[in-house]
Write a protein that holds these residues in place. Structure first.
Motif, PDB file in Angstrom:
ATOM      1  N   UNK A  35       0.831  -1.198   0.000  1.00  0.00           N
ATOM      2  CA  UNK A  35       0.000   0.000   0.000  1.00  0.00           C
ATOM      3  C   UNK A  35       0.862   1.244   0.000  1.00  0.00           C
ATOM      4  N   UNK A  36       0.201   2.393   0.129  1.00  0.00           N
ATOM      5  CA  UNK A  36       0.916   3.663   0.211  1.00  0.00           C
ATOM      6  C   UNK A  36       0.159   4.594   1.142  1.00  0.00           C
ATOM      7  N   UNK A  37       0.896   5.488   1.761  1.00  0.00           N
ATOM      8  CA  UNK A  37       0.315   6.424   2.718  1.00  0.00           C
ATOM      9  C   UNK A  37      -0.303   7.590   1.956  1.00  0.00           C
ATOM     10  N   UNK A  38      -1.548   7.905   2.285  1.00  0.00           N
ATOM     11  CA  UNK A  38      -2.193   9.069   1.678  1.00  0.00           C
ATOM     12  C   UNK A  38      -1.793  10.339   2.418  1.00  0.00           C
ATOM     13  N   UNK A  39      -1.988  10.359   3.740  1.00  0.00           N
ATOM     14  CA  UNK A  39      -1.551  11.508   4.537  1.00  0.00           C
ATOM     15  C   UNK A  39      -1.670  11.196   6.025  1.00  0.00           C
ATOM     16  N   UNK A  40      -0.770  11.761   6.841  1.00  0.00           N
ATOM     17  CA  UNK A  40      -0.936  11.675   8.292  1.00  0.00           C
ATOM     18  C   UNK A  40      -1.865  12.808   8.753  1.00  0.00           C
ATOM     19  N   UNK A  41      -2.576  12.599   9.845  1.00  0.00           N
ATOM     20  CA  UNK A  41      -3.484  13.630  10.339  1.00  0.00           C
ATOM     21  C   UNK A  41      -3.717  13.428  11.834  1.00  0.00           C
ATOM     22  N   UNK A  42      -4.343  14.389  12.455  1.00  0.00           N
ATOM     23  CA  UNK A  42      -4.717  14.313  13.862  1.00  0.00           C
ATOM     24  C   UNK A  42      -6.208  14.035  13.961  1.00  0.00           C
ATOM     25  N   UNK A  43      -6.585  13.118  14.825  1.00  0.00           N
ATOM     26  CA  UNK A  43      -7.997  12.796  15.012  1.00  0.00           C
ATOM     27  C   UNK A  43      -8.674  13.886  15.820  1.00  0.00           C
ATOM     28  N   UNK A  44      -9.986  13.718  16.048  1.00  0.00           N
ATOM     29  CA  UNK A  44     -10.728  14.675  16.852  1.00  0.00           C
ATOM     30  C   UNK A  44     -10.203  14.678  18.281  1.00  0.00           C
ATOM     31  N   UNK A  45     -10.328  15.807  18.938  1.00  0.00           N
ATOM     32  CA  UNK A  45      -9.792  15.953  20.285  1.00  0.00           C
ATOM     33  C   UNK A  45     -10.621  15.147  21.282  1.00  0.00           C
ATOM     34  N   UNK A  46      -9.921  14.440  22.157  1.00  0.00           N
ATOM     35  CA  UNK A  46     -10.552  13.664  23.218  1.00  0.00           C
ATOM     36  C   UNK A  46     -10.400  14.460  24.509  1.00  0.00           C
ATOM     37  N   UNK A  47     -11.509  14.712  25.184  1.00  0.00           N
ATOM     38  CA  UNK A  47     -11.490  15.471  26.421  1.00  0.00           C
ATOM     39  C   UNK A  47     -11.729  14.539  27.593  1.00  0.00           C
ATOM     40  N   UNK A  48     -10.864  14.637  28.602  1.00  0.00           N
ATOM     41  CA  UNK A  48     -11.004  13.844  29.823  1.00  0.00           C
ATOM     42  C   UNK A  48     -11.303  14.819  30.952  1.00  0.00           C
ATOM     43  N   UNK A  49     -12.423  14.654  31.598  1.00  0.00           N
ATOM     44  CA  UNK A  49     -12.821  15.552  32.675  1.00  0.00           C
ATOM     45  C   UNK A  49     -13.021  14.737  33.937  1.00  0.00           C
ATOM     46  N   UNK A  50     -12.215  15.024  34.956  1.00  0.00           N
ATOM     47  CA  UNK A  50     -12.310  14.318  36.223  1.00  0.00           C
ATOM     48  C   UNK A  50     -12.798  15.289  37.284  1.00  0.00           C
ATOM     49  N   UNK A  51     -13.787  14.841  38.027  1.00  0.00           N
ATOM     50  CA  UNK A  51     -14.318  15.673  39.089  1.00  0.00           C
ATOM     51  C   UNK A  51     -14.553  14.812  40.320  1.00  0.00           C
ATOM     52  N   UNK A  52     -14.083  15.283  41.456  1.00  0.00           N
ATOM     53  CA  UNK A  52     -14.344  14.602  42.717  1.00  0.00           C
ATOM     54  C   UNK A  52     -15.335  15.462  43.482  1.00  0.00           C
ATOM     55  N   UNK A  53     -16.538  14.939  43.657  1.00  0.00           N
ATOM     56  CA  UNK A  53     -17.569  15.718  44.326  1.00  0.00           C
ATOM     57  C   UNK A  53     -17.239  15.895  45.808  1.00  0.00           C
ATOM     58  N   UNK A  54     -17.691  16.966  46.369  1.00  0.00           N
ATOM     59  CA  UNK A  54     -17.524  17.337  47.780  1.00  0.00           C
ATOM     60  C   UNK A  54     -16.084  17.660  48.146  1.00  0.00           C
ATOM     61  N   UNK A  55     -15.168  17.643  47.189  1.00  0.00           N
ATOM     62  CA  UNK A  55     -13.774  17.998  47.443  1.00  0.00           C
ATOM     63  C   UNK A  55     -13.356  19.232  46.646  1.00  0.00           C
ATOM     64  N   UNK A  56     -14.264  19.721  45.778  1.00  0.00           N
ATOM     65  CA  UNK A  56     -14.008  20.881  44.921  1.00  0.00           C
ATOM     66  C   UNK A  56     -12.766  20.671  44.047  1.00  0.00           C
ATOM     67  N   UNK A  57     -12.635  19.461  43.520  1.00  0.00           N
ATOM     68  CA  UNK A  57     -11.505  19.128  42.657  1.00  0.00           C
ATOM     69  C   UNK A  57     -12.015  18.854  41.248  1.00  0.00           C
ATOM     70  N   UNK A  58     -11.489  19.593  40.319  1.00  0.00           N
ATOM     71  CA  UNK A  58     -11.835  19.396  38.922  1.00  0.00           C
ATOM     72  C   UNK A  58     -10.549  19.409  38.097  1.00  0.00           C
ATOM     73  N   UNK A  59     -10.506  18.531  37.111  1.00  0.00           N
ATOM     74  CA  UNK A  59      -9.312  18.424  36.275  1.00  0.00           C
ATOM     75  C   UNK A  59      -9.755  18.138  34.849  1.00  0.00           C
ATOM     76  N   UNK A  60      -9.311  18.969  33.918  1.00  0.00           N
ATOM     77  CA  UNK A  60      -9.691  18.800  32.517  1.00  0.00           C
ATOM     78  C   UNK A  60      -8.424  18.596  31.689  1.00  0.00           C
ATOM     79  N   UNK A  61      -8.360  17.456  31.019  1.00  0.00           N
ATOM     80  CA  UNK A  61      -7.232  17.112  30.155  1.00  0.00           C
ATOM     81  C   UNK A  61      -7.759  16.756  28.776  1.00  0.00           C
ATOM     82  N   UNK A  62      -6.861  16.745  27.808  1.00  0.00           N
ATOM     83  CA  UNK A  62      -7.261  16.333  26.467  1.00  0.00           C
ATOM     84  C   UNK A  62      -6.046  16.104  25.590  1.00  0.00           C
TER      85      UNK A  62
END
Length: 118
Positions: free
Chosen positions: A69-96
């Protein structure tokens, strides 16, 4: 539709047919500088080949089987967002992140040096 191969690449198994394109997360054997447009690739990890009613199964891979085969093009996929929240501790963390992918087209499937046609 009657001729296809199952290959292993990028940590996953794909059913590929000649003339179609596929998306792969990473090619282990290629560095980022080699992932340019129209770079020819050979995939030797072929698990199975089907042509019309004949099925060839490897253990674990078929000897003498190659998917070209042959490579057509490299690319980046859609952004994946990871959101972690610990309730009652006021901790929120957003990664992607954006996963790097490569789109390639299968030109032909070879078994023991001869090209398989439909």
């Amino acid at each position: 539709m009657s001729t296809y191969a199952i290959i292993e690449t990028g940590g996953q198994q794909l059913r590929v047919e000649p003339g179609r394109f596929y998306n792969i997360r990473n090619f282990a054997s290629l560095t980022s500088s080699e992932l340019e447009q129209n770079t020819k690739i050979l995939i030797y990890r072929v698990l199975m080949i089907r042509r019309k009613s004949n099925i060839d199964i490897g253990y674990p891979w078929l000897k003498g089987a190659v998917v070209k085969g042959r490579i057509l093009h490299p690319y980046l996929e859609k952004k994946i967002t990871i959101y972690k929240m610990i309730s009652k501790k006021k901790t929120r963390r957003k990664l992607g992140h954006r996963q790097k992918s490569t789109r390639f087209v299968v030109d032909s499937i070879f078994l023991n040096g001869e090209e398989i046609y439909e």
